[in-house]
Design an enzyme around this catalytic site. Structure first.
Site, PDB file in Angstrom:
ATOM      1  N   LYS A 258      -0.831   2.883  11.564  1.00  0.00           N
ATOM      2  CA  LYS A 258       0.391   3.089  11.924  1.00  0.00           C
ATOM      3  C   LYS A 258       0.627   3.414  13.368  1.00  0.00           C
ATOM      4  CE  LYS A 258       1.949   5.909   7.810  1.00  0.00           C
ATOM      5  NZ  LYS A 258       2.632   7.104   7.399  1.00  0.00           N
TER       6      LYS A 258
ATOM      7  N   TYR B 268       9.873   0.955   2.792  1.00  0.00           N
ATOM      8  CA  TYR B 268      10.015   2.334   2.298  1.00  0.00           C
ATOM      9  C   TYR B 268      11.084   2.620   1.433  1.00  0.00           C
ATOM     10  CZ  TYR B 268       5.917   4.024   5.131  1.00  0.00           C
ATOM     11  OH  TYR B 268       4.682   4.182   5.623  1.00  0.00           O
TER      12      TYR B 268
ATOM     13  N   ASN C 206       0.919  10.224  10.984  1.00  0.00           N
ATOM     14  CA  ASN C 206      -0.227  10.282  10.215  1.00  0.00           C
ATOM     15  C   ASN C 206      -1.358   9.331  10.085  1.00  0.00           C
ATOM     16  OD1 ASN C 206       1.352   9.234   8.188  1.00  0.00           O
ATOM     17  ND2 ASN C 206       1.017  10.725   6.844  1.00  0.00           N
TER      18      ASN C 206
ATOM     19  N   HIS D 158      -1.205   4.421   6.109  1.00  0.00           N
ATOM     20  CA  HIS D 158      -0.540   4.235   4.962  1.00  0.00           C
ATOM     21  C   HIS D 158      -1.540   3.672   4.036  1.00  0.00           C
ATOM     22  CE1 HIS D 158       2.030   3.274   1.680  1.00  0.00           C
ATOM     23  NE2 HIS D 158       1.379   2.327   1.686  1.00  0.00           N
TER      24      HIS D 158
ATOM     25  N   GLU E 148       3.149  -3.936  -2.449  1.00  0.00           N
ATOM     26  CA  GLU E 148       3.102  -3.737  -1.066  1.00  0.00           C
ATOM     27  C   GLU E 148       2.340  -4.943  -0.392  1.00  0.00           C
ATOM     28  OE1 GLU E 148       1.584   0.248  -0.510  1.00  0.00           O
ATOM     29  OE2 GLU E 148       3.418   1.128  -1.298  1.00  0.00           O
TER      30      GLU E 148
HETATM   31  P1  RTP Z   1       1.755   7.111   2.660  1.00  0.00           P
HETATM   32  O1  RTP Z   1       2.677   6.981   1.663  1.00  0.00           O
HETATM   33  O2  RTP Z   1       2.088   6.860   4.103  1.00  0.00           O
HETATM   34  O3  RTP Z   1       0.353   6.479   2.234  1.00  0.00           O
HETATM   35  O4  RTP Z   1       1.708   8.549   2.750  1.00  0.00           O
HETATM   36  P2  RTP Z   1       1.509   9.723   1.500  1.00  0.00           P
HETATM   37  O5  RTP Z   1       1.642   8.864  -0.126  1.00  0.00           O
HETATM   38  O6  RTP Z   1       0.350  10.756   1.727  1.00  0.00           O
HETATM   39  O7  RTP Z   1       2.949  10.264   1.802  1.00  0.00           O
HETATM   40  P3  RTP Z   1       4.485   9.881   0.977  1.00  0.00           P
HETATM   41  O8  RTP Z   1       4.711  11.302   0.242  1.00  0.00           O
HETATM   42  O9  RTP Z   1       4.591   8.698   0.493  1.00  0.00           O
HETATM   43  O10 RTP Z   1       5.380   9.930   2.325  1.00  0.00           O
HETATM   44  C1  RTP Z   1       5.306   8.719   3.076  1.00  0.00           C
HETATM   45  C2  RTP Z   1       5.228   8.927   4.544  1.00  0.00           C
HETATM   46  O11 RTP Z   1       6.391   9.451   5.117  1.00  0.00           O
HETATM   47  C3  RTP Z   1       5.989  10.652   6.103  1.00  0.00           C
HETATM   48  N1  RTP Z   1       6.438  11.826   5.602  1.00  0.00           N
HETATM   49  N2  RTP Z   1       7.115  12.522   6.494  1.00  0.00           N
HETATM   50  N3  RTP Z   1       8.466  14.673   7.683  1.00  0.00           N
HETATM   51  C4  RTP Z   1       7.853  14.842   6.465  1.00  0.00           C
HETATM   52  O12 RTP Z   1       8.126  15.844   5.797  1.00  0.00           O
HETATM   53  C5  RTP Z   1       7.426  13.875   6.014  1.00  0.00           C
HETATM   54  N4  RTP Z   1       6.817  13.708   4.749  1.00  0.00           N
HETATM   55  C6  RTP Z   1       6.362  12.521   4.607  1.00  0.00           C
HETATM   56  C7  RTP Z   1       4.502  10.581   6.344  1.00  0.00           C
HETATM   57  O13 RTP Z   1       4.236   9.473   7.337  1.00  0.00           O
HETATM   58  C8  RTP Z   1       4.228   9.775   5.055  1.00  0.00           C
HETATM   59  O14 RTP Z   1       2.967   9.269   5.218  1.00  0.00           O
HETATM   60 MG    MG Z   2       2.979   7.299  -0.251  1.00  0.00          MG
END
Ligand code: RTP
Ligand code: MG
Length: 140
Positions: A11, A51, A114, A117, A128
């Protein structure tokens, strides 16, 4: 365990800090092989399309703005049980909750910025990968 593929994004918070190599090294040391890689600057259309599953979430606008803010590196990773292996080395979404030794614990700045992804299922990995790569761009 079968050899499978997953999709990864390094990212903007990581490319900005010149961490593309450091993150890739952690992926490789976790047993994943980079079989496709390119540095791109996402358009709004790409970020919102990628997204789309999160479009009702409160952080959607902020997430898309961040992913378009600077270049990213999109990658296809191959290895045994690649989706799970990649999620394990990435660590929890929020770096404050991520285990020691994970990419997010080591490098992430916040829950939004973070560092990486990774696809969350084999089905989503295929979707994807196809979003960013043509089949001939992937060399296994
Ligand atoms: P990713 O999809 O990016 O691999 O990460 P993940 O599954 O751990 O997280 P996900 O729930 O799918 O959320 C996608 C991305 O959105 C951002 N996010 N921001 N501000 C917030 O509360 C929040 N929550 C999620 C993060 O960059 C996350 O990786
Ligand atoms: Mg995710």
């Amino acid at each position: 365990m079968a050899v499978t593929r997953t999709f990864s994004i390094i990212k903007p918070d990581a490319t900005r800090r010149n961490l593309t190599g450091a993150v890739t090294k952690m992926l490789e040391e976790a047993g994943l092989r980079v079989v496709a890689s390119k540095r791109i600057h996402m358009t709004r259309e790409q970020a919102e399309g990628f997204y789309a599953v999160h479009k009702e979430r409160p952080f959607f606008g902020e997430l898309c703005d961040f992913m378009m803010s600077e270049p990213v590196v999109v990658q296809v990773l191959e290895g045994e049980d690649a989706v799970t292996r990649n999620r394990d080395i990435m660590g929890a979404t929020n770096p404050a909750d991520a285990a020691e030794g994970t990419i997010r614990k080591t490098h992430a700045l916040s829950i939004g910025e973070n560092t990486v992804h990774g696809s969350d299922s084999d089905e989503n990995a295929a979707i994807e990968i196809a979003f960013f790569f043509k089949p001939e761009e992937i060399v296994g």
